[in-house]
Scaffold this active site. Sequence first.
Site, short mmCIF file in Angstrom:
data_model
loop_
_atom_site.label_atom_id
_atom_site.label_comp_id
_atom_site.label_asym_id
_atom_site.label_seq_id
_atom_site.Cartn_x
_atom_site.Cartn_y
_atom_site.Cartn_z
N VAL A 11 -36.64 -4.49 68.33
CA VAL A 11 -35.75 -3.95 67.21
C VAL A 11 -36.41 -2.93 66.65
O VAL A 11 -35.95 -1.61 66.27
CB VAL A 11 -35.33 -4.92 66.29
CG1 VAL A 11 -34.60 -4.63 65.19
CG2 VAL A 11 -34.57 -6.05 67.19
N CYS A 264 -30.70 -13.50 71.78
CA CYS A 264 -29.84 -13.23 70.49
C CYS A 264 -28.78 -14.45 70.68
O CYS A 264 -28.74 -15.23 69.52
CB CYS A 264 -29.29 -11.89 70.44
SG CYS A 264 -30.46 -10.74 70.56
C1 UGA Z 1 -26.50 -8.95 71.78
C2 UGA Z 1 -25.24 -8.19 71.14
O1 UGA Z 1 -24.51 -7.78 72.19
C3 UGA Z 1 -25.91 -7.25 70.25
O2 UGA Z 1 -24.78 -6.37 69.61
C4 UGA Z 1 -26.86 -7.73 69.42
O3 UGA Z 1 -27.51 -6.70 68.63
C5 UGA Z 1 -27.77 -8.46 70.16
O4 UGA Z 1 -27.28 -9.54 70.91
C6 UGA Z 1 -28.95 -8.95 69.06
O5 UGA Z 1 -28.39 -9.90 68.13
O6 UGA Z 1 -29.92 -8.42 68.59
P1 UGA Z 1 -27.90 -8.74 73.88
O7 UGA Z 1 -28.40 -10.24 73.84
O8 UGA Z 1 -28.92 -7.63 74.07
O9 UGA Z 1 -27.14 -8.11 72.55
O10 UGA Z 1 -27.00 -8.72 75.26
P2 UGA Z 1 -25.16 -8.70 75.62
O11 UGA Z 1 -25.11 -7.62 76.32
O12 UGA Z 1 -24.77 -8.88 74.43
O13 UGA Z 1 -25.39 -10.16 76.48
C7 UGA Z 1 -25.81 -11.33 76.07
C8 UGA Z 1 -25.24 -12.44 77.45
O14 UGA Z 1 -23.96 -12.66 77.28
C9 UGA Z 1 -26.12 -11.89 78.70
O15 UGA Z 1 -26.66 -13.22 79.07
C10 UGA Z 1 -24.85 -11.42 79.43
O16 UGA Z 1 -24.94 -11.79 80.68
C11 UGA Z 1 -23.62 -12.26 78.81
N1 UGA Z 1 -22.40 -11.45 78.94
C12 UGA Z 1 -22.27 -10.61 78.25
C13 UGA Z 1 -21.50 -12.15 79.56
O17 UGA Z 1 -21.59 -13.40 80.33
N2 UGA Z 1 -20.15 -11.62 79.71
C14 UGA Z 1 -19.70 -10.65 79.31
O18 UGA Z 1 -18.63 -10.23 79.07
C15 UGA Z 1 -20.67 -9.97 78.37
#
Ligand code: UGA
Length: 435
Positions: A11, A264
């Site tokens: 971050v 996260c």
């Molecule tokens: C997440 C949030 O999206 C950010 O907005 C936030 O700032 C961040 O956490 C944080 O708190 O710092 P991130 O953990 O990098 O970001 O990843 P995401 O893209 O949100 O994915 C999280 C998980 O959900 C992954 O395992 C991904 O594969 C899964 N996911 C996401 C799904 O299974 N389906 C989806 O449609 C989207």
Amino acid sequence: MKIAIIGSGYVGLVSGICFAKLGHEIVCVDKDEKKISSLKSGVIPIFEPGLAELLAEVVQARKISFTTDLRQALQNSAAVFIAVGTPQGEDGSADLSYVLAAAEEIAEICAEQKIPQILIVTKSTVPVGTGAKIKRLVRETAPAVDFLVASNPEFLREGAAIDDFMHPDRIVIGVADEKSRQIFAEIYQKFPTEKLIITDIASAELIKYAANSFLATKIAFINEMADLCEEIGADVKQLARGIGLDSRIGEKFLNPGPGFGGSCFPKDILAILKVAKDSGVKLSLIDQVIASNKNRQLRMVQKISAALGRDVRGKKIALLGLAFKANTDDIRYSPAIAIAKELLKKGAIIRATDPEAIENSRRELSGVEFFSDAYEAAKGSDVVVIATEWQQYRELDLARLGGLVAAKKIVDLRNVLDAKKVDAAGFEYGFIGGK
Ligand code: UGA
């Protein structure tokens, strides 16, 4: 504006480099000397697309510097952002010791160096009430220091962080006074004012947790819908489109898969539960989301086992993808890692690969063989499992793959392949949320 950023982790670095790109004068501070000297020589310790190039640009423009000396960083800074880690404590709550230690150090230095008014901002994800805690701590440590406190949570997705920073849906700013609001207006002056959502500090802190909880809920929802689709012969992709086009629901974050992971969502939903529990509020929905997501990984293991005819003992499984999602080397709470562990327990032989996450995975998985690419991993395998949605796996050469495997079976836990093409290449195809 000169801004100090404490913590050169994910971050802190992304924010610092992006603030520098916006024209501010940034000093990134970290206690880790190795990290700072590597950053000084232009080497970024994390994998984030575009970040190294952007760093080179802002270094060239002399907009960013790196130091282990907070004293130097605070000199003439209008604001200091705290972006240190908030690991999960034993009871699920966020461990605030690094945040509070940073605040205390700021207070001591400001007193000793007679630094004029400074705005202390939390960028790390912190529980509601942390702003108030920092205020009390600074006041007690250095009663004469003139300071303001604010919250400015980040909404950066790993792998898309620069774009998220530069093109945010909104920028949440929790302040307690007009002066802090003005400083933020200057920090974010390059963004349209309607993007700035000004709230009180507690609301800003909660918005971050609530946003992640809602997104995690959305994913758990579509995953359960996928299970239902599989049983009744419907197609979850069509379902997601059908509901997602309703603007009240929205199309994003409706991709079913092996469950959410990363540093996260899993941590933040536990932390919001703890915040609620401490306040005497029951978030039963969040409880269910956690249970549903845990179940998900077991269901994925069952799916893979079913493709192998139930017993996985001695079967060779090519595992494509180890990172918790594509475009990162991060394996924290990665469903792929949890699935690999469960399969290993059942006696399977795992041949794993990932474009970026092999080094991190070696520390986490013993008894797994690692390969540099999907084709090497697939050699002699009884099933190919796609666990992370890397572009490379979307573009797999199925004819080549077919010539390498022992059995032509693919279980696609991310729905990245085209069922018709997989079929045409003679593979048995298992995917999520359809027949
Ligand atoms: C997440 C949030 O999206 C950010 O907005 C936030 O700032 C961040 O956490 C944080 O708190 O710092 P991130 O953990 O990098 O970001 O990843 P995401 O893209 O949100 O994915 C999280 C998980 O959900 C992954 O395992 C991904 O594969 C899964 N996911 C996401 C799904 O299974 N389906 C989806 O449609 C989207």
